[in-house]
Design an enzyme around this catalytic site. Structure first.
Site, short mmCIF file in Angstrom:
data_model
loop_
_atom_site.label_atom_id
_atom_site.label_comp_id
_atom_site.label_asym_id
_atom_site.label_seq_id
_atom_site.Cartn_x
_atom_site.Cartn_y
_atom_site.Cartn_z
N LYS A 112 0.82 -1.21 0.00
CA LYS A 112 0.00 0.00 0.00
C LYS A 112 0.85 1.26 0.00
O LYS A 112 0.50 2.26 -0.63
CB LYS A 112 -0.95 0.01 1.19
CG LYS A 112 -2.10 -0.97 1.03
CD LYS A 112 -3.18 -0.76 2.06
CE LYS A 112 -4.35 -1.70 1.80
NZ LYS A 112 -5.32 -1.71 2.90
N LYS A 192 -6.63 -11.46 -9.74
CA LYS A 192 -7.74 -11.65 -8.81
C LYS A 192 -8.83 -10.62 -9.07
O LYS A 192 -8.54 -9.48 -9.38
CB LYS A 192 -7.16 -11.44 -7.39
CG LYS A 192 -7.89 -12.17 -6.30
CD LYS A 192 -7.09 -12.08 -5.02
CE LYS A 192 -7.59 -10.94 -4.15
NZ LYS A 192 -7.09 -10.98 -2.78
N LYS A 195 -12.12 -4.59 -7.13
CA LYS A 195 -12.74 -3.31 -7.49
C LYS A 195 -11.72 -2.38 -8.13
O LYS A 195 -12.00 -1.70 -9.10
CB LYS A 195 -13.30 -2.64 -6.23
CG LYS A 195 -14.57 -3.31 -5.73
CD LYS A 195 -15.79 -2.47 -6.02
CE LYS A 195 -17.02 -3.32 -6.04
NZ LYS A 195 -18.00 -3.03 -5.01
#
Ligand code: TRP
Ligand code: SF4
Length: 329
Positions: A112, A192, A195
């Site tokens: 992240k 995968k 969103k």
């Protein structure tokens, strides 16, 4: 009886097929045999600083989706993390039992931080500590999570052990319940379903939208023309049939694909029919809930009440152990 806790981030328009097949479907099943706490983790969502309106809308949307797929507020406590102030309080306490070295090893943090170099805040860094607080506040024995969260659960167990070492045993060491469902790939057939990659089918999307998305979904790349034989084993549409179509139909499709007896367009149409048979009732329930927001907020308020009883009892014990808060003579 086991006590299960899991958390989910409030994201726009609820969750996609990957979330549902991989995780949430199990949440529904656990209600049969365990005491369940399901938490919409809006404090975790603050790490990306969403606008207030967006966050509230997403919390609502996630509650709607969870209820629509069968989370039953009669049996489970469905609640919003920020409504229970003890999460943040316990998070601070557990911060003091968490070594920087351990947080530094977290791959999700590293990922992240790399994805968004401009906003590497401390909340992102201590994210797994808040997650640990979510779990131990309810003395959960089992935590269903995806593969990507296993490292956080390992850290949670470490934090619990360190707390116990200094202040005596108080919490169960939470065990991971691994999802049996295979990873669900996105419509690109490569990564995968997610969103952020926009390769998903939403569980509460309408049939037309789903059809449009399936139309452009990647199939066996070697099947360029209708008459080319295909390879179902490398085709993601075929793997999606695995979740929604019966075994006989699947065998027929596999055979048809290999012999070019069935075209991708028809194959996708059949998937669409079977898939929407499953998702339409969910979408209809979601629509009904959206039309009656006060019912949804009431459910969350009831969940808050239930969760709060457990959370307050645990915090009283924690404070007592640490020598903080009320008491002392
Ligand atoms: N970190 C989890 C995720 O991103 C969500 C989460 C927050 C969670 N608190 C939790 C999962 C507690 C399990 C238990 O998916
Ligand atoms: Fe995939 Fe179906 Fe096309 Fe075969 S026929 S390549 S399984 S979409």
């Amino acid at each position: 009886m086991d006590r299960i806790l899991s958390g989910i981030q409030p994201t726009t328009d609820g969750f996609h097929l990957g979330n549902w097949l991989g995780a949430i479907r199990n949440w529904v099943g656990f209600q049969e045999k365990a005491e369940c706490y399901y938490c919409i983790v809006d404090l975790h969502a603050l790490t990306v600083r969403p606008p207030a309106k967006v966050l509230r809308r997403n919390v609502f949307g996630m509650a709607v989706s969870l209820l629509a797929v069968g989370i039953d507020p009669e049996r489970s406590a469905l609640f919003v993390q920020s409504r229970i102030p003890e999460h943040a309080e316990l998070c601070w306490i557990l911060d003091c039992f968490t070594q920087l070295g351990d947080l530094n090893r977290m791959t999700q943090f590293k990922d992240k931080a790399q994805q968004n170099e401009k906003n590497v805040n401390a909340g992102l860094f201590t994210y797994p500590v808040l997650q640990t607080a979510d779990i131990v506040l309810y003395k959960a024995t089992h935590v269903p999570v995806g593969e990507d969260q296993e490292q956080h659960l390992e850290l949670a167990r470490e934090i619990v052990r360190r707390f116990h070492h200094h202040y005596g045993d108080l919490f169960p060491e939470p065990k991971v319940i691994r999802s049996e469902a295979p990873r669900v790939l996105g419509l690109d057939g490569k990564t995968k379903m997610s969103k952020s990659r926009d390769n998903f089918i939403g569980v509460t999307e309408d049939p037309d939208t789903i059809l449009r998305k399936l139309r452009s979904a990647v199939t066996d790349p070697r099947r360029l023309r209708r008459k080319d034989p295909g390879r179902p084993e490398v085709c993601n549409i075929y793997s999606l049939h695995g979740f929604f179509s019966g075994s006989e139909e699947r065998a027929e499709i596999a055979e048809g694909c290999r012999t070019a007896g069935i075209g991708c367009v028809d194959c996708k149409k059949r998937l669409h029919a079977n898939l929407t048979t499953v998702t339409e009732p969910i979408r209809e329930r979601a629509e009904a809930l959206k039309a009656c927001p006060s019912r949804v907020w009431d459910v969350l308020e009831e969940g808050r009440r239930r969760a709060s009883t457990t959370a307050r009892a645990t915090m009283a014990e924690v404070r007592e152990r640490l020598g903080i808060g009320e008491g002392g003579s």
